[in-house]
Motif scaffolding. Structure first.
Motif, PDB file in Angstrom:
ATOM      1  N   VAL A 108       0.803  -1.221   0.000  1.00 28.14           N
ATOM      2  CA  VAL A 108       0.000   0.000   0.000  1.00 28.14           C
ATOM      3  C   VAL A 108       0.843   1.282   0.000  1.00 28.14           C
ATOM      4  O   VAL A 108       0.613   2.189  -0.804  1.00 28.14           O
ATOM      5  CB  VAL A 108      -0.936   0.000   1.233  1.00 28.14           C
ATOM      6  N   CYS A 109       1.819   1.359   0.898  1.00 31.65           N
ATOM      7  CA  CYS A 109       2.506   2.633   1.146  1.00 31.65           C
ATOM      8  C   CYS A 109       3.228   3.220  -0.071  1.00 31.65           C
ATOM      9  O   CYS A 109       3.082   4.418  -0.347  1.00 31.65           O
ATOM     10  CB  CYS A 109       3.476   2.480   2.322  1.00 31.65           C
ATOM     11  N   PRO A 110       4.039   2.455  -0.822  1.00 26.51           N
ATOM     12  CA  PRO A 110       4.717   3.065  -1.977  1.00 26.51           C
ATOM     13  C   PRO A 110       3.744   3.673  -2.983  1.00 26.51           C
ATOM     14  O   PRO A 110       3.996   4.772  -3.504  1.00 26.51           O
ATOM     15  CB  PRO A 110       5.490   1.882  -2.584  1.00 26.51           C
ATOM     16  N   LYS A 111       2.629   3.004  -3.267  1.00 28.39           N
ATOM     17  CA  LYS A 111       1.645   3.542  -4.209  1.00 28.39           C
ATOM     18  C   LYS A 111       0.993   4.800  -3.661  1.00 28.39           C
ATOM     19  O   LYS A 111       0.827   5.799  -4.389  1.00 28.39           O
ATOM     20  CB  LYS A 111       0.591   2.480  -4.513  1.00 28.39           C
ATOM     21  N   VAL A 112       0.621   4.784  -2.386  1.00 18.34           N
ATOM     22  CA  VAL A 112       0.001   5.953  -1.766  1.00 18.34           C
ATOM     23  C   VAL A 112       0.967   7.131  -1.788  1.00 18.34           C
ATOM     24  O   VAL A 112       0.591   8.267  -2.132  1.00 18.34           O
ATOM     25  CB  VAL A 112      -0.446   5.640  -0.327  1.00 18.34           C
ATOM     26  N   MET A 113       2.240   6.892  -1.448  1.00 15.60           N
ATOM     27  CA  MET A 113       3.221   7.976  -1.455  1.00 15.60           C
ATOM     28  C   MET A 113       3.443   8.520  -2.861  1.00 15.60           C
ATOM     29  O   MET A 113       3.598   9.729  -3.050  1.00 15.60           O
ATOM     30  CB  MET A 113       4.541   7.483  -0.850  1.00 15.60           C
ATOM     31  N   ALA A 114       3.436   7.638  -3.859  1.00 16.93           N
ATOM     32  CA  ALA A 114       3.615   8.083  -5.249  1.00 16.93           C
ATOM     33  C   ALA A 114       2.464   8.988  -5.674  1.00 16.93           C
ATOM     34  O   ALA A 114       2.681  10.015  -6.334  1.00 16.93           O
ATOM     35  CB  ALA A 114       3.704   6.870  -6.169  1.00 16.93           C
ATOM     36  N   ILE A 115       1.235   8.649  -5.283  1.00 15.94           N
ATOM     37  CA  ILE A 115       0.081   9.484  -5.632  1.00 15.94           C
ATOM     38  C   ILE A 115       0.144  10.820  -4.902  1.00 15.94           C
ATOM     39  O   ILE A 115      -0.117  11.882  -5.489  1.00 15.94           O
ATOM     40  CB  ILE A 115      -1.228   8.746  -5.315  1.00 15.94           C
ATOM     41  N   LEU A 116       0.487  10.798  -3.613  1.00 11.09           N
ATOM     42  CA  LEU A 116       0.590  12.039  -2.845  1.00 11.09           C
ATOM     43  C   LEU A 116       1.665  12.960  -3.418  1.00 11.09           C
ATOM     44  O   LEU A 116       1.534  14.186  -3.391  1.00 11.09           O
ATOM     45  CB  LEU A 116       0.909  11.723  -1.383  1.00 11.09           C
ATOM     46  N   LEU A 117       2.706  12.365  -3.973  1.00  9.49           N
ATOM     47  CA  LEU A 117       3.832  13.150  -4.475  1.00  9.49           C
ATOM     48  C   LEU A 117       3.600  13.659  -5.896  1.00  9.49           C
ATOM     49  O   LEU A 117       4.015  14.771  -6.237  1.00  9.49           O
ATOM     50  CB  LEU A 117       5.107  12.301  -4.438  1.00  9.49           C
ATOM     51  N   THR A 118       2.924  12.867  -6.728  1.00 15.56           N
ATOM     52  CA  THR A 118       2.812  13.200  -8.151  1.00 15.56           C
ATOM     53  C   THR A 118       1.420  13.674  -8.566  1.00 15.56           C
ATOM     54  O   THR A 118       1.251  14.186  -9.680  1.00 15.56           O
ATOM     55  CB  THR A 118       3.163  11.972  -9.009  1.00 15.56           C
ATOM     56  N   ASP A 119       0.413  13.490  -7.714  1.00 12.27           N
ATOM     57  CA  ASP A 119      -0.976  13.832  -8.041  1.00 12.27           C
ATOM     58  C   ASP A 119      -1.558  12.966  -9.160  1.00 12.27           C
ATOM     59  O   ASP A 119      -2.607  13.297  -9.719  1.00 12.27           O
ATOM     60  CB  ASP A 119      -1.113  15.308  -8.421  1.00 12.27           C
ATOM     61  N   VAL A 120      -0.895  11.865  -9.501  1.00 15.23           N
ATOM     62  CA  VAL A 120      -1.443  10.928 -10.489  1.00 15.23           C
ATOM     63  C   VAL A 120      -2.220   9.862  -9.721  1.00 15.23           C
ATOM     64  O   VAL A 120      -1.670   8.834  -9.320  1.00 15.23           O
ATOM     65  CB  VAL A 120      -0.327  10.287 -11.340  1.00 15.23           C
ATOM     66  N   ASN A 121      -3.501  10.124  -9.494  1.00 13.66           N
ATOM     67  CA  ASN A 121      -4.305   9.277  -8.608  1.00 13.66           C
ATOM     68  C   ASN A 121      -5.042   8.175  -9.370  1.00 13.66           C
ATOM     69  O   ASN A 121      -6.257   7.988  -9.234  1.00 13.66           O
ATOM     70  CB  ASN A 121      -5.293  10.116  -7.811  1.00 13.66           C
ATOM     71  N   THR A 122      -4.311   7.432 -10.193  1.00 11.97           N
ATOM     72  CA  THR A 122      -4.891   6.332 -10.963  1.00 11.97           C
ATOM     73  C   THR A 122      -4.076   5.056 -10.747  1.00 11.97           C
ATOM     74  O   THR A 122      -2.931   5.105 -10.294  1.00 11.97           O
ATOM     75  CB  THR A 122      -4.917   6.658 -12.472  1.00 11.97           C
TER      76      THR A 122
END
Length: 313
Positions: free
Chosen positions: A75-89
């Protein structure tokens, strides 16, 4: 479901109302995730390097630690990637993969805690026969029952979910889970009904039944403690207190998760992130800390390894 369905992209909408707090949550998730890795890897090394800890209880604990790392890493790496890049897909295949690993974490933690409760039960009520009962072969069988059987069942769940035709592609979530993806189906199809029935069977057999077995185990242990002498009572409590604490911690996190799944569509993104903390970060982080603090053998082994490392340096 045909191969083209896996090219579908799903969108997480829970991140939309978090614009002003994304950096804060990214920092908190990052720090807790790194702390989780450090704490768990440290305890794994202590168990692996100290031959005196190569006992059934610590073998089960080793598996529990690995399972916790699987859950947080799913979960965490994907959540952090979305929080950082705003690519919420996320791709549909990636979503199903996340469902598999998060479900594995939840179910296997439950079954492993049940096996650990059985181990404590044997050590208390049959201490002289403990090594005769908890043989290496028996430990392997229990690990297979606690890990492999749930994994195979979850593979079946993910397969059934993948067969459901989707008519919607947005999730008010920060991650994928089976119930929310099933909710994207095109009406009440046969596939969705079969998937829901299978999920109910899994909940009963792999979540509710193990929970009842652990509770029954501790009813017996508590009755034993009440009848035991002062010294035996203290020794029993010391033997069981780490497992009791971990079990209560995970049970509360699971209860919060069930409640969250019922009301998440009405909650803001910040509460969704809080769910991430309580279920996927707090238990894996606290489990090694609890055993490190409450278990005398682990404290002693950690002290020995620290002294050995200092001498080498």
């Amino acid at each position: 479901m045909n191969g083209s369905s896996f090219k579908i992209t799903l969108t997480f909408t829970a991140y939309k109302d978090m614009d002003s707090t994304k950096n804060v949550f990214f920092t908190v998730v990052f720090i807790m995730y790194i702390a989780c890795i450090v704490a768990n890897v440290t305890l794994m090394l202590v168990i692996y390097l100290d031959a005196s800890l190569h006992k059934p209880m610590y073998i089960f604990l080793f598996s529990l630690i690995i399972n916790g790392l699987v859950g947080s890493t799913a979960v965490c790496p994907k959540v952090m990637a979305i929080l950082l890049t705003d690519v919420n897909t996320i791709s549909y295949a990636g979503c199903l993969t996340q469902i598999f690993f998060t479900a594995t974490y939840g179910v296997c933690t439950n079954t492993l805690l049940t096996v650990m409760a059985y181990d404590r039960l044997v050590s208390i009520f049959q201490p002289l026969q403990y090594h005769t009962i908890m043989t290496p072969q028996k430990v392997k069988q229990l690990l297979l029952a606690a890990d492999l059987v749930p994994v195979l069942c979850i593979v079946g769940q993910v397969f059934l979910t993948s067969r459901i035709p989707l008519c919607k592609h947005t999730l008010h979530r920060i991650l994928c889970d089976n119930s929310s993806v099933s909710g994207l189906s095109c009406g009440d199809s046969i596939q969705s009904r079969v998937t829901n029935m299978y999920a109910i069977c899994l909940v009963i057999s792999l979540l509710i039944l193990p929970l009842l077995l652990v509770l029954l185990s501790y009813v017996k242990i508590i009755m034993f403690i009440l009848k035991a002498s002062g010294k035996a009572r203290q020794k029993t409590f010391e033997t069981c207190s780490p497992h009791i604490t971990v079990f209560v911690n995970f049970s509360l996190a699971s209860l919060f998760s069930v409640t969250y799944n019922r009301v998440n569509r009405y909650l803001p993104g910040e509460v969704n992130i809080f769910f991430l903390f309580t279920f996927f970060l707090v238990p894996p982080l606290l489990h090694p800390i609890i055993y490190g603090i409450k278990n005398q053998e682990i404290r002693h082994s950690l002290s020995k390894l620290r002294k050995r490392a200092i001498r080498i340096i």
